[in-house]
Design a protein around this motif. Structure first.
Motif, PDB file in Angstrom:
ATOM      1  N   UNK A  65       0.805  -1.218   0.000  1.00 51.39           N
ATOM      2  CA  UNK A  65       0.000   0.000   0.000  1.00 51.39           C
ATOM      3  C   UNK A  65       0.840   1.271   0.000  1.00 51.39           C
ATOM      4  N   UNK A  66       2.093   1.141   0.394  1.00 51.65           N
ATOM      5  CA  UNK A  66       2.953   2.327   0.470  1.00 51.65           C
ATOM      6  C   UNK A  66       3.563   2.685  -0.875  1.00 51.65           C
ATOM      7  N   UNK A  67       3.488   1.767  -1.848  1.00 50.70           N
ATOM      8  CA  UNK A  67       4.227   1.956  -3.092  1.00 50.70           C
ATOM      9  C   UNK A  67       3.309   2.011  -4.302  1.00 50.70           C
ATOM     10  N   UNK A  68       2.686   3.163  -4.481  1.00 50.38           N
ATOM     11  CA  UNK A  68       1.853   3.428  -5.648  1.00 50.38           C
ATOM     12  C   UNK A  68       2.375   4.661  -6.365  1.00 50.38           C
ATOM     13  N   UNK A  69       2.278   4.630  -7.704  1.00 45.46           N
ATOM     14  CA  UNK A  69       2.553   5.829  -8.469  1.00 45.46           C
ATOM     15  C   UNK A  69       1.318   6.713  -8.512  1.00 45.46           C
ATOM     16  N   UNK A  70       1.428   7.848  -9.228  1.00 44.21           N
ATOM     17  CA  UNK A  70       0.328   8.803  -9.293  1.00 44.21           C
ATOM     18  C   UNK A  70      -0.684   8.437 -10.372  1.00 44.21           C
ATOM     19  N   UNK A  71      -0.328   7.511 -11.252  1.00 48.00           N
ATOM     20  CA  UNK A  71      -1.226   7.068 -12.293  1.00 48.00           C
ATOM     21  C   UNK A  71      -1.047   7.820 -13.603  1.00 48.00           C
ATOM     22  N   UNK A  72      -1.414   7.161 -14.695  1.00 50.40           N
ATOM     23  CA  UNK A  72      -1.392   7.774 -16.021  1.00 50.40           C
ATOM     24  C   UNK A  72      -2.687   7.383 -16.737  1.00 50.40           C
ATOM     25  N   UNK A  73      -3.322   8.372 -17.359  1.00 49.02           N
ATOM     26  CA  UNK A  73      -4.632   8.157 -17.985  1.00 49.02           C
ATOM     27  C   UNK A  73      -4.474   7.524 -19.364  1.00 49.02           C
ATOM     28  N   UNK A  74      -5.234   6.472 -19.589  1.00 48.53           N
ATOM     29  CA  UNK A  74      -5.327   5.854 -20.908  1.00 48.53           C
ATOM     30  C   UNK A  74      -6.783   5.945 -21.354  1.00 48.53           C
ATOM     31  N   UNK A  75      -6.992   6.545 -22.514  1.00 48.95           N
ATOM     32  CA  UNK A  75      -8.337   6.685 -23.065  1.00 48.95           C
ATOM     33  C   UNK A  75      -8.364   6.094 -24.467  1.00 48.95           C
ATOM     34  N   UNK A  76      -9.264   5.145 -24.669  1.00 49.37           N
ATOM     35  CA  UNK A  76      -9.403   4.491 -25.964  1.00 49.37           C
ATOM     36  C   UNK A  76     -10.777   4.859 -26.515  1.00 49.37           C
TER      37      UNK A  76
END
Length: 122
Positions: free
Chosen positions: A109-120
């Motif tokens: 739970x301590x090791x997550x990135x901020x995320x990147x959006x993928x839109x198809x």
């Protein structure tokens, strides 16, 4: 500790490809199993794929044959090659560091990135 940062998301049409990258800062990156998760609007975060410290991989059924996870321990990088993208692949994609035991990936739970959006979408 491991700090993660994803990149490579974007807007693509169905059938196209994207390659997501996850940069891991930390001296013990190679000791962690790594995974990609995704979260679509209104849905729970789901495990897409993971790769163990030895390079074994596992995928959720909906992406088998289309997505490939890989890692480069020398560069502290994890990748997700996504081919034949579908509208249902639209989500925010997250990188995670965790552990692997007896066929199961356990996210830290301590090791997550901020995320990147993928839109198809067309």
């Amino acid at each position: 500790q491991v700090q993660l940062a994803e990149s490579g998301g974007g807007l693509v049409q169905p059938g196209e490809s994207l390659r997501l990258s996850c940069t891991a800062a930390g001296s013990i990156f190679s000791f962690y199993a790594m995974a990609w998760y995704r979260q679509a609007p209104g849905k729970q975060r789901e495990l897409v794929a993971f790769i163990t410290t030895f390079g074994s991989t596992n995928y959720t059924d909906s992406v088998k044959g289309r997505f490939t996870i890989s890692r480069d321990n020398a560069e502290n990088m994890v990748y997700l090659q996504m081919n034949s993208l579908k509208p249902e692949d639209t989500a925010i994609y997250y990188c995670n560091a965790g552990s692997y035991l007896s066929g199961t990936y356990y996210p830290d739970a301590a090791y997550w990135g901020q995320g990147t959006q993928v839109t198809v979408s067309t």
